[in-house]
Design a protein around this motif. Structure first.
Motif, PDB file in Angstrom:
ATOM      1  N   TYR A   6       0.831  -1.196   0.000  1.00  0.00           N
ATOM      2  CA  TYR A   6       0.000   0.000   0.000  1.00  0.00           C
ATOM      3  C   TYR A   6       0.870   1.251   0.000  1.00  0.00           C
ATOM      4  O   TYR A   6       2.051   1.224   0.323  1.00  0.00           O
ATOM      5  CB  TYR A   6      -0.957   0.022   1.202  1.00  0.00           C
ATOM      6  N   GLN A  75      -4.489   0.586  -1.293  1.00  0.00           N
ATOM      7  CA  GLN A  75      -3.931  -0.754  -1.396  1.00  0.00           C
ATOM      8  C   GLN A  75      -3.591  -1.012  -2.853  1.00  0.00           C
ATOM      9  O   GLN A  75      -4.461  -0.989  -3.718  1.00  0.00           O
ATOM     10  CB  GLN A  75      -4.943  -1.782  -0.891  1.00  0.00           C
ATOM     11  N   SER A  77      -1.798  -3.798  -3.957  1.00  0.00           N
ATOM     12  CA  SER A  77      -1.968  -5.217  -4.255  1.00  0.00           C
ATOM     13  C   SER A  77      -2.154  -6.001  -2.971  1.00  0.00           C
ATOM     14  O   SER A  77      -1.744  -5.575  -1.888  1.00  0.00           O
ATOM     15  CB  SER A  77      -0.759  -5.775  -5.025  1.00  0.00           C
ATOM     16  N   ARG A  78      -2.813  -7.125  -3.124  1.00  0.00           N
ATOM     17  CA  ARG A  78      -2.981  -8.090  -2.034  1.00  0.00           C
ATOM     18  C   ARG A  78      -3.064  -9.449  -2.703  1.00  0.00           C
ATOM     19  O   ARG A  78      -3.896  -9.649  -3.590  1.00  0.00           O
ATOM     20  CB  ARG A  78      -4.239  -7.820  -1.236  1.00  0.00           C
ATOM     21  N   ARG A  79      -2.183 -10.346  -2.263  1.00  0.00           N
ATOM     22  CA  ARG A  79      -2.147 -11.645  -2.933  1.00  0.00           C
ATOM     23  C   ARG A  79      -1.596 -12.714  -2.013  1.00  0.00           C
ATOM     24  O   ARG A  79      -0.830 -12.414  -1.092  1.00  0.00           O
ATOM     25  CB  ARG A  79      -1.308 -11.564  -4.196  1.00  0.00           C
ATOM     26  N   ASP A 116       7.185  -7.365 -10.359  1.00  0.00           N
ATOM     27  CA  ASP A 116       6.198  -6.304 -10.134  1.00  0.00           C
ATOM     28  C   ASP A 116       6.444  -5.605  -8.793  1.00  0.00           C
ATOM     29  O   ASP A 116       6.377  -4.378  -8.707  1.00  0.00           O
ATOM     30  CB  ASP A 116       4.769  -6.848 -10.177  1.00  0.00           C
ATOM     31  N   GLN A 120       7.479  -1.690  -8.217  1.00  0.00           N
ATOM     32  CA  GLN A 120       6.714  -0.755  -7.393  1.00  0.00           C
ATOM     33  C   GLN A 120       7.643   0.053  -6.501  1.00  0.00           C
ATOM     34  O   GLN A 120       7.508   1.275  -6.396  1.00  0.00           O
ATOM     35  CB  GLN A 120       5.694  -1.499  -6.528  1.00  0.00           C
TER      36      GLN A 120
END
Length: 132
Positions: A6, A75, A77-79, A116, A120
């Motif tokens: 985030y 946020q 990403s969330r994985r 990725d 970021q």
């Protein structure tokens, strides 16, 4: 196990005392909750990755969302993850300007396998690595 990335903006320019307070509490909580991650700041902007057991990660992120010291939390990403990218740090940290933030972040993310996630952090350093 999951990973959350985030970005947020501090309500005021963070000083050393504010950063130390954030890190002290975060590191204690993260050790207790088996979370790892990296926090990078540039000016008033924060970029953080947290990773660990899903329930503990969700509880930590819930605390972060209601922290009154920042706003505009997004946020990115969330994985689910099989392995941690930052398993050596209960909370790695780097603040811009002591050395070029781009160089420091490149070193910190050198061993990150996920292109990725690496991009970021490196993009954040490029955008926020210069004094205002």
């Amino acid at each position: 196990m999951e990973q959350i990335v985030y970005v947020s903006t501090a309500k005021v320019m963070p000083d050393q005392a504010m950063i130390e307070s954030i890190l002290s509490v975060s590191r204690e909580n993260n050790r207790r909750d088996q979370l790892t991650g990296l926090l990078v700041t540039g000016g008033r902007r924060f970029l953080q990755v947290l990773e660990g057991p899903t329930d503990q990660l969700e509880a930590a992120y819930a605390r972060i969302r209601v922290d009154s010291r920042h706003f505009a939390l997004v946020q990115l990403s969330r994985r689910p993850i099989l392995t941690r990218s930052f398993d050596q740090w209960d909370m790695g940290f780097e603040q811009g300007y002591a050395a070029p933030l781009t160089e420091v972040v490149a070193q910190l993310t050198e061993r990150v396998a996920d292109p990725d996630l690496k991009a970021q952090f490196r993009s954040f350093a490029e955008l926020h690595g210069q004094p205002a």
